[in-house]
Design a protein around this motif. Structure first.
Motif, PDB file in Angstrom:
ATOM      1  N   ASN A 125       2.266  -3.428 -34.961  1.00  0.00           N
ATOM      2  CA  ASN A 125       1.666  -4.649 -34.421  1.00  0.00           C
ATOM      3  C   ASN A 125       0.684  -4.266 -33.320  1.00  0.00           C
ATOM      4  O   ASN A 125       1.065  -3.554 -32.385  1.00  0.00           O
ATOM      5  CB  ASN A 125       2.718  -5.592 -33.824  1.00  0.00           C
ATOM      6  CG  ASN A 125       3.659  -6.187 -34.847  1.00  0.00           C
ATOM      7  OD1 ASN A 125       4.866  -5.990 -34.772  1.00  0.00           O
ATOM      8  ND2 ASN A 125       3.130  -6.932 -35.812  1.00  0.00           N
TER       9      ASN A 125
ATOM     10  N   CYS B  84       1.627  -9.178 -30.128  1.00  0.00           N
ATOM     11  CA  CYS B  84       2.739  -9.958 -30.680  1.00  0.00           C
ATOM     12  C   CYS B  84       2.562 -11.464 -30.597  1.00  0.00           C
ATOM     13  O   CYS B  84       3.534 -12.209 -30.447  1.00  0.00           O
ATOM     14  CB  CYS B  84       4.047  -9.522 -30.030  1.00  0.00           C
ATOM     15  SG  CYS B  84       4.518  -7.839 -30.497  1.00  0.00           S
TER      16      CYS B  84
ATOM     17  N   VAL C  83       2.694 -11.674 -36.160  1.00  0.00           N
ATOM     18  CA  VAL C  83       4.084 -11.211 -36.363  1.00  0.00           C
ATOM     19  C   VAL C  83       4.879 -12.076 -37.333  1.00  0.00           C
ATOM     20  O   VAL C  83       6.065 -11.821 -37.572  1.00  0.00           O
ATOM     21  CB  VAL C  83       4.856 -11.115 -35.019  1.00  0.00           C
ATOM     22  CG1 VAL C  83       4.153 -10.163 -34.062  1.00  0.00           C
ATOM     23  CG2 VAL C  83       5.058 -12.492 -34.381  1.00  0.00           C
TER      24      VAL C  83
ATOM     25  N   LEU D  16       6.385 -11.351 -27.661  1.00  0.00           N
ATOM     26  CA  LEU D  16       7.144 -11.549 -28.902  1.00  0.00           C
ATOM     27  C   LEU D  16       8.303 -12.514 -28.683  1.00  0.00           C
ATOM     28  O   LEU D  16       8.536 -13.414 -29.498  1.00  0.00           O
ATOM     29  CB  LEU D  16       7.670 -10.212 -29.427  1.00  0.00           C
ATOM     30  CG  LEU D  16       8.459 -10.305 -30.736  1.00  0.00           C
ATOM     31  CD1 LEU D  16       7.555 -10.741 -31.889  1.00  0.00           C
ATOM     32  CD2 LEU D  16       9.124  -8.969 -31.073  1.00  0.00           C
TER      33      LEU D  16
END
Length: 211
Positions: free
Chosen positions: A58, A61, A66, A90
């Motif tokens: 990645n 994020c 994602v 994330l």
């Protein structure tokens, strides 16, 4: 030398990339697959070309990059790798996805975090890490010197740059990283961004209105 294949996914029209070389090994970068059709397009490409996914990377994020992490993990057993500074970015996806109308299956967490500098390797391909925050707190770009390609995420676009109004974004940091790190790459380096068409370093040096 690595070959790039791109797939446009999810409502944000995000570019998911597969990099592969003549060993048959491949890296999946920023899997944004959301619908079953999008998932099938990517897995069929991998199957039809006898590729073996060995890396899930990645650049950063945000949700559109994602959405497919969990799917790739379930299909190929790969956990994502990204810079640890993206962990909060994330984690936030779980909270904001429903308000944006997304079904989000939480991404697995890395066993291995990527450093700011160094290399990741698959097959006979080396990808140099370029740390370029500004759009997100710890954004990485992946540079294949041999093929003269950069998987750039949401840093530099054709005649544009990544937005800096999201948490962890900073305009001056982004511009500084583009000018000092990305513009140090060869003019003929092809940039594959997180959205929209590819471009080259030389073209953006000459025409990008933000720089």
């Amino acid at each position: 030398m690595a070959t790039v294949r791109s797939f446009v996914n999810n409502p944000y029209q995000e570019n998911t990339y597969i990099l592969f070389d003549d060993t048959g090994e491949c890296a999946i970068i920023d899997p944004g697959m959301y619908t079953a059709a999008e998932q099938n397009t990517v897995t069929n490409f991998i199957k039809d070309n006898n590729l073996k996914p060995v890396l899930l990377l990645n650049t950063h994020c945000h949700i559109d990059h994602v959405l497919g992490n969990k799917f790739v993990f379930e299909q190929y057993g790969l956990k994502p790798q990204f810079h640890e500074g993206e962990s909060d970015t994330l984690a936030a996806v779980v909270a904001y996805a429903p308000s944006m109308g997304f079904r989000y299956e939480p991404s697995p967490l890395p066993d291995t975090y990527l450093p700011e500098t160094g290399m990741v390797e698959f097959g006979n391909t080396e990808l140099e890490l370029i740390f370029a925050p500004g759009h997100s707190p710890a954004h990485l770009c992946f540079y294949d010197k041999a093929a003269s390609i950069l998987i750039g995420g949401d840093v530099l676009f054709r005649n544009s740059i990544g937005r800096t109004d999201l948490p962890g974004g900073d305009f001056s940091t982004l511009v500084k990283n583009i000018e000092e790190k990305l513009f140090a790459l060869p003019d003929d380096c092809t940039v594959y961004p997180g959205h929209g068409p590819e471009t080259t370093i030389g073209y953006e040096k000459q025409t990008n209105p933000y720089l």
